[in-house]
Design an enzyme around this catalytic site. Structure first.
Site, mmCIF file in Angstrom:
data_model
loop_
_atom_site.group_PDB
_atom_site.id
_atom_site.type_symbol
_atom_site.label_atom_id
_atom_site.label_comp_id
_atom_site.label_asym_id
_atom_site.label_seq_id
_atom_site.Cartn_x
_atom_site.Cartn_y
_atom_site.Cartn_z
ATOM 1 N N LYS A 192 1.199 -1.989 0.477
ATOM 2 C CA LYS A 192 0.413 -0.738 0.079
ATOM 3 C C LYS A 192 0.572 1.221 -0.137
ATOM 4 O O LYS A 192 1.851 1.799 1.079
ATOM 5 C CB LYS A 192 -1.208 -0.391 1.224
ATOM 6 N N LYS A 245 -2.545 -1.348 -3.654
ATOM 7 C CA LYS A 245 -3.053 -0.761 -3.923
ATOM 8 C C LYS A 245 -2.451 0.587 -4.279
ATOM 9 O O LYS A 245 -1.461 0.539 -3.317
ATOM 10 C CB LYS A 245 -4.294 -0.349 -2.757
HETATM 11 C C1 PBG Z 1 -7.922 3.094 5.400
HETATM 12 C C2 PBG Z 1 -8.160 3.314 4.235
HETATM 13 C C3 PBG Z 1 -8.091 4.009 2.867
HETATM 14 C C4 PBG Z 1 -8.700 3.364 1.826
HETATM 15 C C5 PBG Z 1 -8.641 2.455 1.959
HETATM 16 N N1 PBG Z 1 -8.455 1.976 3.422
HETATM 17 C C6 PBG Z 1 -7.369 5.628 2.889
HETATM 18 C C7 PBG Z 1 -6.292 6.019 3.268
HETATM 19 O O1 PBG Z 1 -5.638 5.124 3.881
HETATM 20 O O2 PBG Z 1 -5.945 7.359 3.528
HETATM 21 C C8 PBG Z 1 -8.212 4.237 0.408
HETATM 22 C C9 PBG Z 1 -9.573 3.496 -0.107
HETATM 23 C C10 PBG Z 1 -9.563 4.824 -1.249
HETATM 24 O O3 PBG Z 1 -9.314 5.624 -1.838
HETATM 25 O O4 PBG Z 1 -10.834 4.403 -2.350
HETATM 26 N N2 PBG Z 1 -6.719 2.985 6.047
#
Ligand code: PBG
Length: 325
Positions: A192, A245
């Protein structure tokens, strides 16, 4: 000329016969936002066509998902009350816990995955407990583990930690096993990146950090070997599925992750990817259907087994129409 690549492009039947990538609705996972309160179905301004639902309205969303033929959802919670301890993340009557009980009762045939993170629940919007201005890794693990357990107790079929703390998969696996949930899988947001593509989501979930950014825990997008390090650690800690992601700008990582592990690989086409397509299509500059199909098939061509997308219902429809498949 002996070799003519065009021979295999001569008709629709033939093109489909020799197609290298097949897509299936069973791979799709649809993210939904559930909000404290009642009577709520409100559109998210930065994500046209996506809504926040209160628990009492959630079944409308689930009905549409089932009708489209999508079988799995990822739930995100938006609590009324946020505090430094993220106490609503693991409250037995928290928004996600109530949503799960309601969803399992009304649509038991769907598969429920929950996002496990604290940023929607902390008053400061960071994904963990703070020590001064720093996100404190180890104390956060206990809170994440408690949160994951409360989701599973409320009916979650799978949990998906997205916080990027070190050791969270092990902490969650341990607490689930101690509570006899040995069969509940963990999908780790292992690869991520700290990404500008999450901005519309943070509007949707009201989870932007009040100060600083997430670069001390999410990954630097200049790196790919670091992503493999995360994958191998999470696999050792007991992850069952690995997620990459965002999706579109990181498909190289899907290919590399598949070489590094035998676990199934998912990719999350995040809010910014959705918003960009919506905005350009809204201007009439691109054709929404073609771009949605092309970007989704690109993820499957790179090798994902599962694909999280706000376009899941539309994609299922395009598969029914034979636009992709
Ligand atoms: C929680 C989380 C996020 C997303 C999924 N889980 C936001 C972040 O990390 O700031 C992003 C999902 C999206 O942008 O569709 N941490």
């Amino acid at each position: 000329m002996i070799k003519r690549p065009r021979r295999l492009r001569g008709s629709e039947n033939l093109r489909k016969m020799v197609r290298e990538t097949r897509v299936d609705k069973a791979s799709l996972i649809y993210p939904i936002f559930v909000k404290d309160g009642s009577g709520i179905k409100e559109e998210i301004p930065s994500m046209e066509g996506q809504y926040r639902y209160s628990v009492d309205r959630l079944s409308y969303a689930l009905e549409e998902i089932r009708e489209a033929g999508v079988r799995a959802v990822m739930l995100f919670g938006i609590p009324e009350h946020k505090d430094e301890q993220a106490s609503q993340a693991y409250a037995a009557d928290g928004v996600i816990q109530r949503a799960l009980r309601e969803a399992k009762r009304t649509f038991p045939e769907l598969y429920y995955i929950t996002d496990v993170c604290l940023c929607e629940y902390t008053s400061h919007g960071h994904c963990g407990m703070l020590c001064g201005q720093e996100v404190d890794n180890d104390p956060t693990l206990r809170v994440l583990a408690k949160t994951a357990l409360s989701h599973v107790q409320a009916g979650a079929d799978m949990v998906a930690p997205s916080d990027m703390m070190d050791g969270r998969v092990a902490a969650i696996r341990q607490i689930l096993d101690e509570n006899q949930f040995t069969g509940t899988p963990i999908m780790s947001y292992a690869v991520k990146y700290a990404s500008g593509f999450y901005a519309p989501f943070r509007d949707a979930a009201d989870s932007a950090p009040a100060f600083g950014n997430r670069r001390s825990y999410q990954m630097d997008y200049h790196n790919s070997r670091e992503g493999i390090k995360e994958v191998l650690l999470d696999e050792e800690e007991g992850a069952d599925i690995i997620m990459v992601k965002p999706a579109l700008s990181y498909l190289d990582m899907v290919v590399k992750v598949k070489e590094a592990t035998n676990l199934p690989v998912a990719a999350y086409s995040v809010s910014g990817e959705y918003a960009m397509i919506k905005a350009a299509a809204g201007k009439g500059w691109i054709d929404e259907r073609s771009i949605v199909c092309e970007t989704a098939v690109a993820a499957f061509r790179a090798g994902v087994h599962s694909y999280l997308t706000y376009y899941a219902k539309e994609l299922a429809g395009y598969m029914d129409e034979g636009l992709i498949g």
